[in-house]
Scaffold this active site. Structure first.
Site, short mmCIF file in Angstrom:
data_model
loop_
_atom_site.label_atom_id
_atom_site.label_comp_id
_atom_site.label_asym_id
_atom_site.label_seq_id
_atom_site.Cartn_x
_atom_site.Cartn_y
_atom_site.Cartn_z
N ALA A 99 1.76 2.62 7.43
CA ALA A 99 2.00 4.00 7.85
C ALA A 99 0.70 4.68 8.27
O ALA A 99 0.72 5.79 8.78
CB ALA A 99 2.66 4.79 6.72
N ASN A 129 0.82 -1.19 0.00
CA ASN A 129 0.00 0.00 0.00
C ASN A 129 0.87 1.26 0.00
O ASN A 129 0.91 2.00 -0.98
CB ASN A 129 -0.93 -0.01 1.21
N ASP A 130 1.61 1.45 1.09
CA ASP A 130 2.39 2.69 1.23
C ASP A 130 3.40 2.89 0.11
O ASP A 130 3.65 4.02 -0.29
CB ASP A 130 3.12 2.69 2.58
N VAL A 131 3.98 1.78 -0.41
CA VAL A 131 5.06 1.92 -1.40
C VAL A 131 4.56 2.38 -2.76
O VAL A 131 5.36 2.71 -3.63
CB VAL A 131 5.87 0.61 -1.56
#
Lengths: 106, 459
Positions: free
Chosen positions: B426, B385-387
């Site tokens: 995050a 997700n965050d990447v």
């Protein structure tokens, strides 16, 4: 050369060696390298054994033995878990980016 | 006094450690390097038993055996997804051991009555930093294990409390050097423990690995200081090596996340991390069935897989590899795009995919593949997700702002495999989920992946 100076010399040289030997690590290996370095500082076990062997009271001995247990966990566990990670890397490595780190577009 | 042969043995062990670190920095020699390091460690422990006049050999042997068994069992039992927190724990107990050794040494100094001032400074340093490393590692463990929130934790008086803690620690350390006593040592350890907790609390989930690396370097330095106090050159060399290498590694990791170490540790204090989590979730997304996605994949020319931690947690990496094999047979070009911090640590995803026997050459590092997304038909994001969150480039307030991301948003189609709409590690909303080219495939990754595989095979 006086004694503290000898120790200081060893310390400074070791700093340079430590930085130099890992300066070309690839991102792929950051995790195993951290884990391996982590196992190496488990050598505090030597210090824990030394102070345990010279304990002068039961309380101190108990404290020192606790340090022995903790340090042994650090050292033995550290090397084994690093090996477990690295076994998975071995065998199939056609492309070896040994000295490459990605240039990051920040 | 250490006999000459033992000194030479320690020297050999120190050389082993240097060779080990050197070996660990290249894939070809990494495993051998680690084994050489282990050999050096065994040699060092053998020497200390043979060369020193030790009492209590039996209890020491029992403690040594107990620690070894616990460590080895933990290392064998741990699932590779949970390996980062185990490394954190191992690091923490090492720091704890160093602090205890310094406390015991302080007790000896107290009995003798005096000691060189440098010894006392080194002992005070070891106690304080060892305690920081211990509790700091425990908090990183709790965060990675998700037993506590993975979000940065801050509160109003944080900087003041932290400053007062540091001052108190320095004050106690100075008093300790003037009046060496074990009791003061304990107090210093308690303050250090508090500082360790405070150090890690404001660090967000995705940055935690960098902190592990930093604490690892801290522990190395405490071991070096113990070496000075105990007059053992091996501890000095080994500890300094780890301290120096660990500091550099921490810097490299922070660079991979696109920011300075200081921003990593204290960025949350500037109030930047309030974004996300609260808003949205009532916005509409497009979701579809495995069969639809199968068609999308089967007729694509170029597919990029973005694997994340969720993939490994669901143990779907083996099924994913089979899916990729089927696609490759159909003539599709498929690569895996590996973000530097995919998984929970730099390089963690490589370990996890290697476990599923994904060929090394299919794994592409971010810099290598980031320009390919424009020409890509389908990006399959599995458990990540965050990447791929564009917020890292577009919203200066986001906790991940500045982190380099994979440009999945530039591909023609993006398919997210997700358990739910829950935000990533995050803790921030991902705008990419609401883009028109995005399709969501809800469900357990392993389950959905198996359905997807069956559907592609059936075409």
């Amino acid at each position: 050369m006086s004694d503290p100076l000898v120790w200081l010399t060893i310390f400074v040289l070791s700093v340079f060696v430590g930085v130099e030997v890992i300066s070309k690590v690839s991102t792929t290996l950051h995790t195993p390298l951290m884990s391996g370095a982590n196992a190496i500082h488990g050598v505090i076990l030597v210090g824990a054994i030394l102070v345990a062997g010279e304990a002068d009271s039961t309380g101190v001995l108990a404290l020192a033995l606790a340090a022995v247990v903790l340090a042994a966990i650090n050292m033995a566990g550290g090397f084994v878990v690093t090996d477990r990670m690295l076994v998975m890397f071995s065998g199939r490595r056609k492309r070896i980016p040994a000295a490459t780190r990605p240039e990051l577009d920040a | 006094v250490i006999p000459t042969w033992a000194q030479l043995g320690y020297l050999a062990a120190a050389v082993c450690f240097i060779v080990a670190l050197k070996g660990l920095s290249s894939p070809r020699t990494a495993r051998r390097g680690n084994l050489i390091g282990a050999a050096g460690a065994v040699l060092a422990v053998g020497i200390v038993f043979l060369a020193s006049d030790l009492d209590y050999l039996l209890p020491i042997g029992v403690a040594l055996a107990a620690g070894t068994v616990i460590g080895v069992l933990a290392a064998y039992r741990v699932r590779m997804t949970q390996m980062p927190q185990l490394v954190a724990l191992f690091n923490g107990v090492g720091g704890g051991a160093a602090a205890i050794v310094a406390l015991v040494e302080l007790h000896r100094i107290e009995a003798v009555g005096n000691a060189p001032i440098v010894d006392l400074i080194a002992a005070a340093f070891t106690i304080m930093v060892g305690a920081i490393s211990f509790t700091g590692s425990v908090v990183t463990f709790l965060k990675l294990q998700e037993w506590m929130t993975t979000r940065p934790v801050t509160f109003a008086g944080y900087p003041i409390l932290y400053g007062m803690g540091l001052l108190a620690a320095l004050g106690f350390a100075v008093v300790l050097v003037w009046f060496p006593s074990m009791f003061l040592g304990f107090l210093l350890a308690v303050i250090g423990a508090g500082l360790g907790v405070l150090l890690v609390l404001p660090v967000g989930g995705a940055d935690v690995p960098i902190v592990i690396s930093l604490l690892n370097a801290f522990t190395g330095l405490t071991v070096a200081a113990s070496g000075y106090v105990l007059e053992n050159p091996l501890l000095l060399v080994a500890g300094t090596l780890v301290g120096a290498a660990g500091t550099l590694l921490t810097k490299l990791m922070a660079q991979a996340m696109g920011r300075s170490l200081f921003a990593t540790l204290f960025g949350a204090l500037r109030g930047g991390s309030t974004l996300g989590g609260t808003a949205t979730s009532d916005r509409s997304v497009r979701s579809s069935a495995p069969a639809d996605v199968a068609i999308l994949l089967a007729y694509a020319q170029r597919v990029i897989i973005v694997p994340g931690y969720g993939l490994a947690v669901a143990q779907a990496q083996h099924t994913l590899r089979q899916l990729v094999d089927v696609l490759l047979e159909r003539g599709t070009r498929v690569d895996y795009a590996i973000h530097p911090v995919a998984g929970r640590m730099p390089g963690h995803m490589n370990v996890l995919l290697a476990e599923a026997q994904v060929p090394y050459e299919q794994l592409k590092e971010m810099a290598e593949i980031n320009t390919d997304f424009k020409q890509t038909d389908v990006v399959l994001v599995v458990g990540a997700n965050d990447v791929v969150n564009p917020a890292a480039e577009t919203s200066p307030g986001a906790p991940i702002y500045g982190m380099p991301i994979l440009h999945a948003n530039q591909a023609r189609q993006v398919v997210f495999m997700k358990r739910s709409m829950r935000p990533g590690f995050a803790g921030i909303e991902n705008e990419l989920l609401y883009e028109p080219q995005t399709t969501l495939l809800f469900g357990d990754a392993k389950d959905t992946m198996a359905k997807l595989l069956a559907a592609v095979k059936a075409l």
